[in-house]
Design an enzyme around this catalytic site. Structure first.
Site, PDB file in Angstrom:
ATOM      1  N   ASP A  63       0.819  -1.211   0.000  1.00  0.00           N
ATOM      2  CA  ASP A  63       0.000   0.000   0.000  1.00  0.00           C
ATOM      3  C   ASP A  63       0.848   1.253   0.000  1.00  0.00           C
ATOM      4  O   ASP A  63       2.077   1.188   0.072  1.00  0.00           O
ATOM      5  CB  ASP A  63      -0.915  -0.010   1.231  1.00  0.00           C
ATOM      6  CG  ASP A  63      -0.120  -0.042   2.537  1.00  0.00           C
ATOM      7  OD1 ASP A  63       0.934  -0.709   2.578  1.00  0.00           O
ATOM      8  OD2 ASP A  63      -0.534   0.596   3.513  1.00  0.00           O
TER       9      ASP A  63
ATOM     10  N   GLU B  13       3.383   1.536   2.566  1.00  0.00           N
ATOM     11  CA  GLU B  13       4.469   0.557   2.420  1.00  0.00           C
ATOM     12  C   GLU B  13       4.464  -0.502   3.509  1.00  0.00           C
ATOM     13  O   GLU B  13       5.512  -0.993   3.905  1.00  0.00           O
ATOM     14  CB  GLU B  13       5.839   1.262   2.421  1.00  0.00           C
ATOM     15  CG  GLU B  13       5.886   2.501   1.576  1.00  0.00           C
ATOM     16  CD  GLU B  13       7.293   3.005   1.339  1.00  0.00           C
ATOM     17  OE1 GLU B  13       7.874   3.598   2.250  1.00  0.00           O
ATOM     18  OE2 GLU B  13       7.810   2.763   0.236  1.00  0.00           O
TER      19      GLU B  13
END
Ligand SMILES: *[C@@H]1O[C@H](CO)[C@@H](O)[C@H](O)[C@H]1NC(C)=O
Ligand SMILES: *[C@@H]1O[C@H](CO)[C@@H](O)[C@H](O)[C@H]1NC(C)=O
Ligand SMILES: *[C@@H]1O[C@H](CO)[C@@H](O)[C@H](O)[C@H]1NC(C)=O
Ligand SMILES: *[C@@H]1O[C@H](CO)[C@@H](O)[C@H](O)[C@H]1NC(C)=O
Ligand SMILES: *[C@@H]1O[C@H](CO)[C@@H](O)[C@H](O)[C@H]1NC(C)=O
Ligand SMILES: *[C@@H]1O[C@H](CO)[C@@H](O)[C@H](O)[C@H]1NC(C)=O
Ligand SMILES: *[C@@H]1O[C@H](CO)[C@@H](O)[C@H](O)[C@H]1NC(C)=O
Length: 640
Positions: free
Chosen positions: A348, A351
């Site tokens: 995402d 991270e």
């Protein structure tokens, strides 16, 4: 008298509840290490929506994924009725066995049966499991709580925010503009042209930690998107040509990233050094939003360049046509990557988690929708049709993200990961901001987006102590300080319990969301209220008393009140940014949840970009047409 009786009755109920709570029974299934399997349930309890499980896991390799599958209250097994377990402790001293487990609210979804345990030993390519088929009884989960009552109802635009964002020397808008450009083509030895340093925090700067001295594909593209907006709006020739030069440099830099010989996960590689060679250390990769946001920014630029009489040959050679200009033109390649890879899970925007993310899908969708039109413009109808069929297929998956039990768009479609059991994340709002394609699919005023915005914003009220400060210095209303998600533990340099903080960019995103909603309604000239959006209006525009099933036209009193409230909340969120901005106007990544002091990376480029895009959206809602152009005409000073 009645009130007294009611209070007594409630107190009695509370006592009963805690008695039942104590009765929450732990079922021990086994209490010895299993002899003939690699994964086995040790114990579980399920009470009032909270699941607590402990599992024996054989330590046969380092990377383990251990999931518990169950059926929800409707007796269904879905990608959401799974709990991802975490390492808890080692058993004994030989290191052969570990306890894994979870202690998590399953919340409104409920559990009727534990189905099985699945243990993937990824390093050795083995999967083990244990079938459970255990029917669950226990105090059932609570129903969805009502959102809180609003603590204030701000209305209209405030002069303090108009001043904060004015186009004048020393305003926050001007400071954000200048400081953002310091991080574009930064004056650091060896830095490539066209890159963006994520923050002024790292080995070359006075502040050494956290080390953000890298060029992140996401941050680079979102920052360059602001440059693109400035390019499109500039009226002064000199300023305009500065932006144009930077954007062509960016296109070339993106092509360099795409053709790096050491990419590990293709174009979803998230992070490069400032010399624009790949960072190959351990990281959450791939992050497949980057190719999408890079393509969006460069297509927007290409469209404006052409609209102003620029040559299509130049755009093909330096922006679009990767087939014939692989070292220069990145867009076609990024778009085809998105078309072919959007179904795969990736990390995402924070991270942290590999899953199917609403944010990533939204920006991928916008890239594909814009891309099919852009490819036609580039005389590439075969790519155009590939992109448009991918866009259709992707669009069909978006309805999965709506969770009717929770009344939110889930930030990811999959098991609870990293204890983010609320499924609330500001990433959903950022997904609309960066990924709305302007075609009515999950726009600002979509009722599911509104319901989600309400739940996300209010989730932080009980989490951050500074949320108790609801008024600024002059008694004006502050919006809710907004972070990434309520369970966040990242404090800007490391992780700790209750470590998560409000972020400038998340709070500015809520301001932008409110302004953009206001503008979208003004364009539409009406507000239609559904049972899904009603709680949003009850919280953010209580005086308008909007009713489910009604449509309010632009001339009506209710419409005016509702728009006034959206503008008021936009300014309230921006006032929170202002309240926690230090005197020099510098913006770090985060605002300490206890003290309100800036914390984390200094001069985060994305913080500046987010204040500017929110300011542009505010001007849009106010009908100040020249605003973006006036900022753009400030022009870039040389970086020193
Ligand atoms: C969860 O279960 C474990 C194992 O039975 C127990 O030690 C722990 O106290 C439980 N936690 C809670 C919060 O109930
Ligand atoms: C789920 O299954 C249980 C046991 O078979 C049954 O009693 C219950 O009615 C079912 N619930 C639903 C919503 O179908
Ligand atoms: C475990 O349950 C999930 C969900 O029902 C199912 O997809 C999976 O095949 C099951 N695994 C085993 C080994 O039974
Ligand atoms: C790019 O920078 C990194 C980090 O400073 C360095 O390790 C690497 O050797 C550099 N690569 C080139 C090609 O200069
Ligand atoms: C991702 O897309 C690229 C084309 O851009 C393709 O070469 C690659 O095989 C795709 N990856 C997967 C896993 O399909
Ligand atoms: C806000 O203040 C109230 C009353 O002092 C307190 O109970 C609450 O815990 C505070 N909120 C947070 C998030 O600290
Ligand atoms: C953040 O957490 C780390 C531990 O990971 C700790 O060392 C540091 O002091 C914390 N920072 C702040 C500002 O609390």
């Amino acid at each position: 008298m009645k009130a007294y009786l009611l209070a007594g009755w409630l107190a009695g109920l509370a006592t009963l509840g805690s008695v039942l709570g104590q009765e929450c029974e732990t079922h021990t299934v086994r209490n010895t290490i299993p002899a003939s399997r690699k994964v086995a349930l040790q114990s579980y309890s399920y009470c009032g929506g909270d699941l607590n499980v402990t599992v024996y896991v054989a330590n046969v390799n380092f990377n383990k994924v251990v999931n518990l599958y169950y059926t929800n209250r409707q007796n269904e097994s879905t990608p959401l009725s799974v709990v991802s377990l975490n390492y808890q402790s080692s058993i004994g001293s030989d290191g052969n066995w570990e306890y894994w487990g979870a202690n998590t609210p399953v919340y409104v979804d409920g559990i009727t049966e534990l189905l099985n345990l699945t243990y993937q030993a990824t390093d050795i390519g083995q999967t083990y499991h244990q079938v459970l088929d255990i029917e669950i009884s226990g105090k059932p989960e609570p129903s969805l709580p009502e959102p809180p009552a609003p603590y204030a109802s701000p209305k209209g635009f405030g002069n303090d925010i108009t001043k904060f964002l004015a186009v004048s020397e020393g305003s926050e808008a001007e400071i954000a503009f200048r400081k953002m450009f310091v991080n574009i083509n930064p004056a650091i030895e060896g830095a490539e042209k066209g890159i963006v340093v994520a923050a002024r925090s790292g080995p070359s700067y006075p502040q050494k930690i956290p080390d953000y001295e890298y060029n992140w594909v996401r941050d680079e593209s979102l920052t360059m998107d602001v440059v693109q907006m400035l390019y499109a709006a500039a009226t002064k020739k000199k300023a305009r040509s500065q932006y144009e030069k930077i954007l062509f440099q960016y296109a070339a830099a993106r092509a360099t990233e795409q053709t790096d010989p050491d990419l590990q996960t293709g174009l979803g590689e998230p992070k490069f050094y400032l010399n624009n060679t790949i960072f190959t250390g351990p990281w959450g990769r791939p992050q497949n939003d980057g190719p999408a946001t890079a393509a969006i920014t460069l297509m927007e630029f290409g469209n404006d360049y052409l609209a102003n009489g620029g040559s299509i040959q130049t755009i093909k050679q330096q922006i679009y046509d990767s087939t014939n200009n692989p070292d220069q033109a990145p867009v076609q390649k990024d778009l085809l990557f998105v078309a072919r890879n959007w179904t795969y899970s990736s990390f995402d925007l924070w991270e942290e988690e590999s899953s199917d993310h609403f944010y990533t899908r939204m920006v991928q969708r916008r890239a594909l929708v814009m891309g099919s039109e852009f490819a036609e413009k580039m005389d590439d109808s075969s790519t155009a049709s590939t992109l448009s069929s991918a866009a259709d297929a992707l669009t069909d998956t978006l309805s999965q993200f709506w969770d009717p039990n929770r009344q939110i768009l889930l930030y990811e479609y999959g098991p609870v990961l990293k204890d983010k059991s609320s499924y609330l994340d500001t990433a959903v709002i950022l997904g609309v901001i960066h990924g709305y394609a302007g075609d009515g699919v999950y726009g600002y005023t979509n009722d599911q987006v509104q319901a989600t915005a309400l739940r996300i914003a209010t989730s932080f009220i009980d989490v951050y102590p500074i949320a108790n400060d609801t008024k600024g210095a002059s008694g004006k209303i502050l919006g809710i300080p907004v972070g990434r998600y309520p369970e966040d533990v990242y404090n800007g340099t490391g992780t700790e319990q209750n470590g998560g903080n409000p972020w400038y960019l998340c709070t500015a995103a809520f301001a932008q969301y409110m302004y953009a909603s206001s503008a979208e309604y003004t364009t539409a000239s009406s507000i239609a209220v559904t049972s899904i959006s009603k709680p949003f209006w009850d919280y953010f525009a209580p005086q308008a008393k909007l009713q489910t099933g009604q449509t309010y036209k632009s001339g009506s009193k209710q419409f005016r009140q509702a728009i006034n409230s959206l503008n008021g909340w936009g300014d309230a969120f921006m006032r929170t940014v202002k309240y926690y901005t230090p005197a020099d106007g510098g913006l770090a990544e985060e605002i300490d949840r206890d003290s309100g002091k800036p914390v984390g990376a200094a001069d985060l480029t994305w913080s500046y970009a987010s204040v500017l895009t929110a300011a542009f959206a505010r001007a849009g809602a106010k009908g100040e047409e020249g605003y973006v152009g006036n900022i753009a005409d400030l022009g870039v000073r040389a970086n020193t």
